[in-house]
Design an enzyme around this catalytic site. Structure first.
Site, short mmCIF file in Angstrom:
data_model
loop_
_atom_site.label_atom_id
_atom_site.label_comp_id
_atom_site.label_asym_id
_atom_site.label_seq_id
_atom_site.Cartn_x
_atom_site.Cartn_y
_atom_site.Cartn_z
N GLU A 97 -25.97 15.93 -14.82
CA GLU A 97 -26.56 17.27 -14.86
C GLU A 97 -27.51 17.47 -13.67
O GLU A 97 -28.00 16.49 -13.09
CB GLU A 97 -27.37 17.43 -16.16
CG GLU A 97 -26.77 18.39 -17.16
CD GLU A 97 -26.85 19.86 -16.77
OE1 GLU A 97 -26.69 20.21 -15.58
OE2 GLU A 97 -27.08 20.68 -17.67
N ASP A 98 -27.78 18.72 -13.35
CA ASP A 98 -28.76 19.01 -12.31
C ASP A 98 -30.18 18.95 -12.86
O ASP A 98 -31.05 18.31 -12.29
CB ASP A 98 -28.49 20.39 -11.66
CG ASP A 98 -28.37 21.53 -12.66
OD1 ASP A 98 -28.39 21.28 -13.89
OD2 ASP A 98 -28.26 22.68 -12.22
N ASP A 101 -33.77 21.14 -19.11
CA ASP A 101 -34.91 22.03 -19.34
C ASP A 101 -35.23 22.00 -20.84
O ASP A 101 -35.92 21.11 -21.30
CB ASP A 101 -34.48 23.41 -18.84
CG ASP A 101 -35.59 24.42 -18.82
OD1 ASP A 101 -36.76 24.02 -18.86
OD2 ASP A 101 -35.30 25.63 -18.75
N PHE A 151 -39.71 27.22 -11.67
CA PHE A 151 -38.30 27.42 -11.35
C PHE A 151 -37.96 26.70 -10.05
O PHE A 151 -38.48 27.03 -8.98
CB PHE A 151 -37.97 28.90 -11.25
CG PHE A 151 -36.49 29.14 -11.28
CD1 PHE A 151 -35.79 29.13 -12.48
CD2 PHE A 151 -35.77 29.31 -10.10
CE1 PHE A 151 -34.42 29.30 -12.52
CE2 PHE A 151 -34.39 29.48 -10.12
CZ PHE A 151 -33.71 29.48 -11.33
N ARG A 164 -28.33 26.56 -3.20
CA ARG A 164 -27.77 25.30 -3.70
C ARG A 164 -27.65 24.28 -2.57
O ARG A 164 -27.66 23.07 -2.80
CB ARG A 164 -26.36 25.53 -4.28
CG ARG A 164 -26.33 26.35 -5.56
CD ARG A 164 -24.96 26.24 -6.20
NE ARG A 164 -24.72 27.31 -7.16
CZ ARG A 164 -25.08 27.28 -8.45
NH1 ARG A 164 -25.73 26.24 -8.91
NH2 ARG A 164 -24.80 28.27 -9.25
P1 5GP Z 1 -31.32 23.62 -20.78
O1 5GP Z 1 -30.16 23.85 -21.69
O2 5GP Z 1 -31.73 22.19 -20.67
O3 5GP Z 1 -32.48 24.52 -21.13
O4 5GP Z 1 -30.90 24.19 -19.38
C1 5GP Z 1 -30.16 23.52 -18.48
C2 5GP Z 1 -29.64 24.46 -17.43
O5 5GP Z 1 -30.55 25.56 -17.15
C3 5GP Z 1 -29.52 23.74 -16.12
O6 5GP Z 1 -28.27 23.10 -16.01
C4 5GP Z 1 -29.70 24.86 -15.11
O7 5GP Z 1 -28.47 25.51 -14.90
C5 5GP Z 1 -30.64 25.83 -15.79
N1 5GP Z 1 -32.04 25.64 -15.33
C6 5GP Z 1 -33.07 25.22 -16.09
N2 5GP Z 1 -34.20 25.16 -15.37
C7 5GP Z 1 -33.88 25.54 -14.11
C8 5GP Z 1 -34.63 25.65 -12.88
O8 5GP Z 1 -35.83 25.41 -12.77
N3 5GP Z 1 -33.92 26.05 -11.79
C9 5GP Z 1 -32.60 26.35 -11.82
N4 5GP Z 1 -32.03 26.73 -10.69
N5 5GP Z 1 -31.86 26.24 -12.96
C10 5GP Z 1 -32.49 25.84 -14.08
#
Ligand code: 5GP
Length: 175
Positions: A97-98, A101, A151, A164
Site C-alpha cells: 500500500e502507499d 490512514d 495530506f 504521483r
Molecule cells: P484508509 O482506508 O487507510 O483510510 O485510506 C487509505 C487510502 O486513502 C490510501 O491508499 C490513499 O489512497 C488515501 N489517502 C489517505 N491519506 C492520504 C494522504 O495523506 N494523501 C494521499 N494522497 N492519499 C491518502
C-alpha cells in the site's frame, strides 16, 4: 484551493528506507517466493522500487479498490474495481500500500484475501502510515515511515491525480 507544497521526507531517506524494508522482507521470506500485490494506483512507484531491492523470487500483481473521500463513509463502501489476475492459492502474499490512514481499506482487503483467496500467508507493507487517524486495528507488518495527520503527496501519492511522480514525500498546505 490555493496551496503550497512543503517537503516532508527527501528522496535519499525514502530510498534508504526502501532498501531496509527489502532486507527485512528477504529475511522473513527466506527460501520462499513472494507475491507482491500492489493496490493501484498509489502503490505503483513504491512497489517498483521495493521489488527491485528484494533478492528472492518476486511475482507482481495488482488490485484496485475504490477509496472513499470522507470520514463519514463506512468500511462497507470499499469496493473492488479490479481484482488480482493471478491464482494466489497456496501463495505467500504481501499486500503493498502507499499509505494506511483509517485502516478501513486495508482491513477490507485483508478480509477479502483471507476469506476468498486461500493464500498460504498474508502480510502487509506500506510506505507511509498515519497512526493518529486509525479507526480499526489493522496489522501492518512493514512500515516505511509514520507521518503526521496531514495530506501527503509524492512517491505514488496524488493530489487530484497529480504529484504521483515526485521522487520525495511532501505535504499539501492550504493557503
Ligand atoms: P484508509 O482506508 O487507510 O483510510 O485510506 C487509505 C487510502 O486513502 C490510501 O491508499 C490513499 O489512497 C488515501 N489517502 C489517505 N491519506 C492520504 C494522504 O495523506 N494523501 C494521499 N494522497 N492519499 C491518502
Amino acid at each position: 484551493m490555493n496551496y503550497r507544497i512543503e517537503n516532508l521526507i527527501d528522496k535519499e531517506a525514502v530510498e534508504k528506507r526502501i532498501k531496509e524494508l527489502a532486507r527485512e522482507i528477504e529475511k522473513d521470506y527466506a527460501g520462499e517466493e513472494v507475491y507482491c500485490v500492489g493496490l493501484l494506483k498509489g502503490s505503483v512507484i513504491f512497489l517498483s522500487d521495493l521489488v527491485k531491492e528484494i533478492n528472492i523470487p518476486v511475482i507482481i500483481d495488482f488490485m484496485s479498490v475504490s477509496s472513499y473521500g470522507s470520514e463519514t463513509v463506512s468500511s462497507g463502501d470499499v469496493k473492488i474495481l479490479k481484482d488480482t489476475d493471478l491464482d494466489l492459492r497456496g501463495k505467500h502474499v504481501l499486500i503493498v500500500e502507499d499509505i494506511i490512514d483509517t485502516g478501513l481499506t486495508l482491513e477490507y482487503v485483508i478480509k477479502y484475501f483471507k476469506e476468498g483467496k486461500g493464500v498460504k500467508s498474508l502480510r502487509t507493507c506500506t510506505l507511509l502510515n498515519k497512526p493518529e487517524r486509525r479507526k480499526v486495528d489493522v496489522k501492518v507488518d512493514y512500515i516505511g515511515f509514520d507521518v503526521p495527520d496531514k495530506f501527503v503527496i509524492g512517491y505514488g501519492l496524488d493530489y487530484d491525480q497529480k504529484y504521483r511522480n515526485l521522487p520525495y514525500i511532501a505535504v499539501v498546505i492550504p493557503e
